[in-house]
Design an enzyme around this catalytic site. Sequence first.
Site, PDB file in Angstrom:
ATOM      1  N   GLU A  78     -26.924   5.614  -1.359  1.00 24.95           N
ATOM      2  CA  GLU A  78     -26.345   6.917  -1.640  1.00 24.95           C
ATOM      3  C   GLU A  78     -26.736   7.518  -2.988  1.00 24.95           C
ATOM      4  OE1 GLU A  78     -24.652   8.814   0.296  1.00 24.95           O
ATOM      5  OE2 GLU A  78     -24.204   7.494   1.977  1.00 24.95           O
ATOM      6  N   SER A 333      37.053 -13.770   2.865  1.00 26.76           N
ATOM      7  CA  SER A 333      37.481 -14.749   1.851  1.00 26.76           C
ATOM      8  C   SER A 333      36.370 -15.141   0.884  1.00 26.76           C
ATOM      9  CB  SER A 333      38.005 -16.009   2.542  1.00 26.76           C
ATOM     10  OG  SER A 333      39.136 -15.714   3.328  1.00 26.76           O
TER      11      SER A 333
END
Length: 687
Positions: A78, A333
């Site tokens: 490229e 609890s």
Amino acid sequence: MIWLKRSAIAILAALTVLFTLDRIFPPPLERGETVSQLVSDRRGRPLRAIPTPDSYWRFQAHLEDIDPVFIEALLEVEDQRFWRHGGVDWTGMVRAAWTSALAGRVVSGGSTITMQTARLLEPRPRTIPSKLIEMFRAHQIEARLSKEEILELYLTLAPYGGNIEGIRAASWRYFGRSPDRLSDDQIALLIALPQSPEVRRPDLRPQGADAGRRAIVAKLARLGYLDAVRAEEARTSQMPTGAYAFPSDAWHATARAARGISGDVRTSLDARLQAEMEALALARAKEAGRETQIAILVVDIPTRAVRAAVGSASRDIAGGWLDLTAQARSPGSALKPFIYAMAFDDGEASASTRISDLPKRFASYQPDNFDRTFRGDVRVSDALQHSLNVPAVLALDRVGPERFAATLALAGAPPRIYGGADTEFGLALALGGAGLTARELAILYAALGDGGRAKPLVWTADEEADSRARKGYRMMEAESAGEILSILRRAPTPEGRMPGRLTADAPQVAFKTGTSYGFRDAWAAGVSGDHAVIVWVGRADGAPRPGETGRTAALPILFEVADRAAYHLGGDGDAGARLMPERRHEADGALQSFDHSVAEAPHILFPPKGAELWSGEINGAPARPFVLAGRGEGNLRWFINGEPSEVDDAGLPVWQPERAGFYAVSAVDEKGRTSEVRVRVIGIGGS
């Protein structure tokens, strides 16, 4: 001279215009900052990929994480002068124009990587004015970014078909992994795709992808980058189908860890433990049915790092899209240990203090025990282990409900009261009369395992690195925290589980269960070695599940979680210092050490420690079970990974492994002393 002066003025004016345009119209680099997130575990193993807000897969590219061979090949194809030009390769532009004129068509556009990056930042039609703008933008980009940053920006934005952008997203989609190591055919495909992304998509147009890959392979061969053998292998390699899905594990936990962070995130989670917890939650939810959901948290106590977080058993079960670790529910609890710890701090009680378990009315409030029976005077330790309600309310009455609620809030677990004008905390707080989340319970139980010091949970590796230095909030004294742990680890374990008294080098599970009013929430919370574990079971809509308590629905899961956490995350670390030795009290408030007489623990004769045991077929004959052997005081009970062993017809303890892998074999004598060996089983398919 006049001509030179005019030329200089014109050049200066042009430069001024260009400088002004550069400042008024800077390049839109921010698009490269809008990226997907790859969320990984603490060791970098991928957990989940999160797309961008516009549903694109676009991950930030980092050159050090990309195969350098790909970078070299990309620039060969490229932009060969990428490292030397200033954004526009004028030599390449002239050559491209010349070759295109000779061919009578556009053969090469002459665009550099920087110009292509400019086009990706601002997509425009391919026209001459657009090309001029790209050239200007390329110079702007080069003035602002280094060459490495430009290359990373390009590799972040390059199109790879559909909503796939950037090399990392493309590598995940088409190859199922990161682009740190790529083959020649993969390199060629990744270079070819951005040139014509929709024509060359291997998942939709494999013929176009093959043609593009062959063209790049041919070019690399012409450039001398590939020899004939490598080029032929790259041309004929099988084309990927693009069928790989992006990772999508730990849905709720990764969303929490990634909140407020851009880019990749390394969490504090452990991928292997997380996967097992998700599978465990799904399996147990399916067994329970009735749209049951399960939430699980495992927290490393020294750092408060979340190692596993299951927000729901499945998103396919009602309410599964909610993160149920962050939804406030009644803890039942589960808060009782902290009430007694504060009473211990105040000198109001100790483990051996006698406390009344008889019917009692507090103004308009009259608590009752879960089984509707009363036991008279009991020790505080027994009241906590058996989760008696009246003694807990008595203790909260002495501590003060408002003070208790304030202490929880300062610790990072603020209780919530819903429905009703009265927002003052009352004694019902002892029995789950206010809402807390699983995350907040994890803060409290991690504090219990860390000498009473509460700190916030951490979700990322960066936070974990700093968490040890935080002092946190002391919600109880270390001695009180240790005393509560000592009580809880002697509570009755689930049926079939190993007794609570273990050897000194094994994790001890100190736990408490909770069941909310109407059986809407089942909880189990505890400390196991270096880990705080929280399990919630219920329906996301809060509907009752009659008969399902914390002990029956959540506690067995907690023990499974503790087993897997110890297996995946290792030993106790500092837990030995946090779990205080057993004490007894000669009188209320008199905390005196008690030295136990130490007898010899059982001795395991078979299997020997560290042995590898073959359990496969031998000459076609099926494997026979192992006979467990040892000596100790009285009859020994045997456990395999915490589960009781089988007994043959002669009454001997036997073990028939079902799969290959590592196992813990334990022997317990009549006084509860335990020995354990770890062995490996081989010869069975799978591990």
